[in-house]
Write a protein that holds these residues in place. Structure first.
Motif, PDB file in Angstrom:
ATOM      1  N   ASP A  63      45.937  37.348  37.421  1.00  0.00           N
ATOM      2  CA  ASP A  63      45.278  38.058  36.369  1.00  0.00           C
ATOM      3  C   ASP A  63      44.125  37.011  35.686  1.00  0.00           C
ATOM      4  OD1 ASP A  63      46.280  40.515  36.370  1.00  0.00           O
ATOM      5  OD2 ASP A  63      47.706  40.130  34.630  1.00  0.00           O
ATOM      6  N   ASN A  64      44.447  35.815  35.460  1.00  0.00           N
ATOM      7  CA  ASN A  64      43.399  34.902  35.037  1.00  0.00           C
ATOM      8  C   ASN A  64      42.723  33.834  36.006  1.00  0.00           C
ATOM      9  OD1 ASN A  64      44.182  35.361  31.723  1.00  0.00           O
ATOM     10  ND2 ASN A  64      46.080  35.232  32.618  1.00  0.00           N
ATOM     11  N   PHE A  65      43.137  33.617  37.141  1.00  0.00           N
ATOM     12  CA  PHE A  65      42.444  32.593  37.910  1.00  0.00           C
ATOM     13  C   PHE A  65      42.105  32.949  39.178  1.00  0.00           C
ATOM     14  CE2 PHE A  65      45.579  30.569  34.616  1.00  0.00           C
ATOM     15  CZ  PHE A  65      44.190  29.912  33.926  1.00  0.00           C
ATOM     16  N   LEU A  66      43.229  33.292  40.201  1.00  0.00           N
ATOM     17  CA  LEU A  66      42.960  33.498  41.326  1.00  0.00           C
ATOM     18  C   LEU A  66      42.859  34.701  41.815  1.00  0.00           C
ATOM     19  CD1 LEU A  66      45.885  30.898  42.739  1.00  0.00           C
ATOM     20  CD2 LEU A  66      43.357  30.680  42.375  1.00  0.00           C
ATOM     21  N   GLY A  67      43.121  35.629  41.342  1.00  0.00           N
ATOM     22  CA  GLY A  67      43.169  37.523  41.800  1.00  0.00           C
ATOM     23  C   GLY A  67      44.469  37.433  42.684  1.00  0.00           C
ATOM     24  N   GLN A  68      44.749  38.543  43.036  1.00  0.00           N
ATOM     25  CA  GLN A  68      46.052  39.069  43.678  1.00  0.00           C
ATOM     26  C   GLN A  68      45.803  38.480  44.939  1.00  0.00           C
ATOM     27  OE1 GLN A  68      44.495  41.871  42.077  1.00  0.00           O
ATOM     28  NE2 GLN A  68      45.754  41.906  40.134  1.00  0.00           N
ATOM     29  N   ARG A  69      44.778  38.805  45.637  1.00  0.00           N
ATOM     30  CA  ARG A  69      44.674  38.589  47.313  1.00  0.00           C
ATOM     31  C   ARG A  69      45.056  37.149  47.674  1.00  0.00           C
ATOM     32  NH1 ARG A  69      40.825  42.449  49.022  1.00  0.00           N
ATOM     33  NH2 ARG A  69      39.866  41.063  50.649  1.00  0.00           N
ATOM     34  N   ARG A  70      44.453  36.206  46.913  1.00  0.00           N
ATOM     35  CA  ARG A  70      44.895  34.723  47.088  1.00  0.00           C
ATOM     36  C   ARG A  70      46.049  34.413  46.767  1.00  0.00           C
ATOM     37  NH1 ARG A  70      39.864  34.701  44.498  1.00  0.00           N
ATOM     38  NH2 ARG A  70      37.921  34.168  45.543  1.00  0.00           N
ATOM     39  N   CYS A  71      47.064  35.159  45.943  1.00  0.00           N
ATOM     40  CA  CYS A  71      48.129  34.715  45.465  1.00  0.00           C
ATOM     41  C   CYS A  71      49.071  35.188  46.684  1.00  0.00           C
ATOM     42  CB  CYS A  71      48.562  35.367  44.102  1.00  0.00           C
ATOM     43  SG  CYS A  71      48.006  34.314  42.541  1.00  0.00           S
ATOM     44  N   VAL A  72      48.619  36.376  47.131  1.00  0.00           N
ATOM     45  CA  VAL A  72      49.681  36.852  48.063  1.00  0.00           C
ATOM     46  C   VAL A  72      49.633  36.299  49.392  1.00  0.00           C
ATOM     47  CG1 VAL A  72      49.638  38.970  49.776  1.00  0.00           C
ATOM     48  CG2 VAL A  72      49.401  39.355  47.433  1.00  0.00           C
ATOM     49  N   ILE A  73      48.480  35.567  49.794  1.00  0.00           N
ATOM     50  CA  ILE A  73      48.172  34.692  50.942  1.00  0.00           C
ATOM     51  C   ILE A  73      49.057  33.237  50.830  1.00  0.00           C
ATOM     52  CG2 ILE A  73      46.544  33.451  52.259  1.00  0.00           C
ATOM     53  CD1 ILE A  73      46.753  36.220  53.146  1.00  0.00           C
ATOM     54  N   LEU A  74      48.838  32.723  49.342  1.00  0.00           N
ATOM     55  CA  LEU A  74      49.321  31.591  49.162  1.00  0.00           C
ATOM     56  C   LEU A  74      51.038  31.595  49.190  1.00  0.00           C
ATOM     57  CD1 LEU A  74      47.229  29.824  46.375  1.00  0.00           C
ATOM     58  CD2 LEU A  74      47.545  29.185  48.875  1.00  0.00           C
ATOM     59  N   GLY A  75      51.445  32.862  48.500  1.00  0.00           N
ATOM     60  CA  GLY A  75      53.018  33.116  48.584  1.00  0.00           C
ATOM     61  C   GLY A  75      53.377  33.387  49.934  1.00  0.00           C
ATOM     62  N   GLY A  76      52.740  34.124  50.759  1.00  0.00           N
ATOM     63  CA  GLY A  76      53.160  34.208  52.343  1.00  0.00           C
ATOM     64  C   GLY A  76      53.459  32.672  52.891  1.00  0.00           C
ATOM     65  N   ILE A  77      52.233  31.892  52.743  1.00  0.00           N
ATOM     66  CA  ILE A  77      52.558  30.678  53.554  1.00  0.00           C
ATOM     67  C   ILE A  77      53.685  29.767  53.034  1.00  0.00           C
ATOM     68  CG2 ILE A  77      51.297  28.300  53.558  1.00  0.00           C
ATOM     69  CD1 ILE A  77      48.825  29.824  53.418  1.00  0.00           C
ATOM     70  N   CYS A  78      53.835  29.793  51.526  1.00  0.00           N
ATOM     71  CA  CYS A  78      55.185  29.155  51.300  1.00  0.00           C
ATOM     72  C   CYS A  78      56.488  29.902  51.811  1.00  0.00           C
ATOM     73  CB  CYS A  78      55.096  29.270  49.614  1.00  0.00           C
ATOM     74  SG  CYS A  78      53.930  28.376  48.588  1.00  0.00           S
ATOM     75  N   MET A  79      56.680  31.145  51.542  1.00  0.00           N
ATOM     76  CA  MET A  79      57.810  31.746  52.238  1.00  0.00           C
ATOM     77  C   MET A  79      58.029  31.406  53.673  1.00  0.00           C
ATOM     78  SD  MET A  79      58.292  35.162  49.976  1.00  0.00           S
ATOM     79  CE  MET A  79      56.572  35.810  50.167  1.00  0.00           C
ATOM     80  N   ALA A  80      56.722  31.647  54.502  1.00  0.00           N
ATOM     81  CA  ALA A  80      57.134  31.352  55.909  1.00  0.00           C
ATOM     82  C   ALA A  80      57.572  29.830  56.147  1.00  0.00           C
ATOM     83  CB  ALA A  80      55.695  31.535  56.767  1.00  0.00           C
ATOM     84  N   ILE A  81      56.880  28.893  55.483  1.00  0.00           N
ATOM     85  CA  ILE A  81      57.469  27.406  55.414  1.00  0.00           C
ATOM     86  C   ILE A  81      59.037  27.406  54.970  1.00  0.00           C
ATOM     87  CG2 ILE A  81      57.177  25.003  54.482  1.00  0.00           C
ATOM     88  CD1 ILE A  81      54.167  25.767  54.371  1.00  0.00           C
ATOM     89  N   ALA A  82      59.357  28.058  54.137  1.00  0.00           N
ATOM     90  CA  ALA A  82      60.741  27.880  53.551  1.00  0.00           C
ATOM     91  C   ALA A  82      61.641  28.621  54.534  1.00  0.00           C
ATOM     92  CB  ALA A  82      60.635  28.852  52.286  1.00  0.00           C
TER      93      ALA A  82
END
Length: 460
Positions: free
Chosen positions: A79-98
């Motif tokens: 809401d305040n910094f990155l927007g939803q799309r960037r957060c979704v991509i970053l989150g997906g990368i973290c979960m794949a690595i996990a």
């Protein structure tokens, strides 16, 4: 790049991209969820950690609680910094690595196996926090305010969630049966890569600018002053509805989430899973719920439409959800009573099928309805944050669920199942008594039906 404005099945094509993105992300999450407790409690000779049931369920409680708590932070960041799309991509990368961290063979990690395990869990928690609230918020952003397609959109989106869950239980469970626990985590990681690929390839064309600009910036641009305005009385009332209903969400999910913990253990240890000479893997039962979701969701959606002006409000649908949860646990009470206190007795699979069926009916009355409701009631600049708050109630529920399940050795499964059923019925009664006030606080957010009810209440 502008968004593709064409539709499919009466909805923007972007909905089906988000549907597919969430499908594979849920495949990733539920694939791990289906085997996590079983992996922790399995003997080390089989590749597990050999933990006690209590310790495994306590960790499960902490993990699932944090998984649903971190979207609160992820929503605020979007809401305040990155927007939803960037957060979704970053989150997906973290979960794949996990997932691929969890899949590392013990021969590779050696004495650091436990450390690698905790690292994988931590990355899953962070990634899910960035992903979960923001993908749901973008579904709401596809539709203008007052668009009556929004509830239907969330039903379609929710079917995607559960199709991923259905595939996860079967594929992860099968992978474990043939190649061991690590193969189950690897399969989940591949699912997350599919989710990322879809988002990276199709998002620009099908979503356009949706999710790019932080919501706080968009909201400030709408105001003449260019600054954030104080919340109005209507906005505050609507936020009160979200918070109040969240309390009952905790009760529902604390019972429902026994599926991944106590009910999972009950399936593994006390259920007769033999069909002829074939033993059904315990993880497969995790696919019953998504199977019922996929088959029942269109029927339930059509039923609401059939009711027309008699369609119940969101608070009343939540009441139904709690009652269905209680009925589902009546089946588990029946299973526990079939044992008669003898833990060597194996119970019928039909008890589990009945429990999952009614729990699914309850889920359809609370989960997609709740997601849609938040996008209707939340102020624009707080939408992702409040979606995160909504998932934070799930976090508390998951933590409570694990704590409840971990006491099975002290209280016994029967007493736990009875306690959950009673709590659900009492909560349903309380919510029903407060439902009219909640409808007033919504201020017509649910359309002509709610406005009509508000008028009747005002006259009284």
């Amino acid at each position: 790049m502008s968004r593709d404005m064409s539709t499919f099945m009466g909805h923007p094509k972007g909905l089906f991209l988000l549907f597919s993105t969430e499908l594979w992300e849920r495949f990733c999450y539920y694939g791990m969820r289906a085997i996590l407790v079983l992996y922790l409690t399995d003997k080390t000779i089989n590749g597990g950690f050999g933990w006690t049931t209590k310790d495994a369920l306590s960790l499960y409680a902490t993990y699932t609680g944090l998984v649903y708590l971190t979207p609160l932070i992820g929503g605020w960041i979007a809401d305040n910094f990155l927007g939803q799309r960037r957060c979704v991509i970053l989150g997906g990368i973290c979960m794949a690595i996990a997932q691929f961290t969890l899949a590392l063979p013990n021969s590779v990690v050696g004495t650091f196996a436990l450390s690698a395990f905790y690292c994988g869990l931590g990355l899953m928690i962070i990634g899910n926090g960035l992903f979960k609230a923001n993908i749901s918020t973008m579904v709401g952003d596809l539709y203008p305010e007052g668009d009556n397609r929004r509830d239907g959109a969330f039903t379609i989106f929710y079917m995607g969630i559960n199709l991923g869950s259905l595939l996860a239980g079967v594929i992860a469970g099968t992978a474990v049966s043939f190649w061991g626990w690590k193969a189950g985590f690897a399969a989940s990681g591949i699912g997350m890569l599919m989710s990322l690929l879809l988002q990276l390839v199709f998002a620009k064309r099908l979503l356009g600018k949706i999710g790019i600009e932080p919501a706080a910036k968009r909201d400030a641009a709408k105001n003449a002053s260019g600054k954030k305005e104080p919340l109005t009385a209507v906005e505050r009332d609507r936020m009160k509805v979200i918070m109040f209903l969240g309390l009952f969400v905790v009760v529902f999910w604390a019972g429902f989430e026994q599926a991944g913990g106590l009910m999972n253990i009950f399936t593994q240890e006390y259920t007769d899973r033999m069909i002829g000479s074939f033993e059904v893997p315990a993880a497969w039962f995790q696919s019953l719920n998504p199977f019922f979701i996929i088959t029942l969701a269109p029927i339930i959606a059509a039923f609401w439409i059939k009711l027309g002006p008699k369609e119940p409000s969101s608070p009343i649908k939540f009441v139904f959800a709690l009652l269905f949860l209680a009925i589902g646990f009546l089946f588990m009470i029946g299973a526990a009573m079939q044992q008669g206190g003898d833990l060597t007795v194996k119970t019928s699979m039909s008890w589990l099928v009945g429990a999952y069926f009614f729990h699914t009916l309850g889920e359809l009355c609370i989960s997609p309805i709740g997601l849609s409701m938040v996008t209707k009631l939340a102020p624009l600049r707080l939408c992702s944050l409040l979606m995160g708050v909504w998932f934070a109630f799930n976090a508390l529920a998951n933590y409570v669920a694990g704590i409840i399940g971990s006491h099975v050795g002290d209280a016994g499964a029967l007493h736990i199942f009875v306690g959950i059923a009673i709590a659900a019925v009492v909560s349903a009664i309380i919510l029903f008594l407060f439902s009219n006030k909640l409808i007033q606080w919504m201020h017509g957010a649910e359309g002509h039906l709610v406005e009509k009810k508000e008028a009747v209440i005002a006259e009284v």
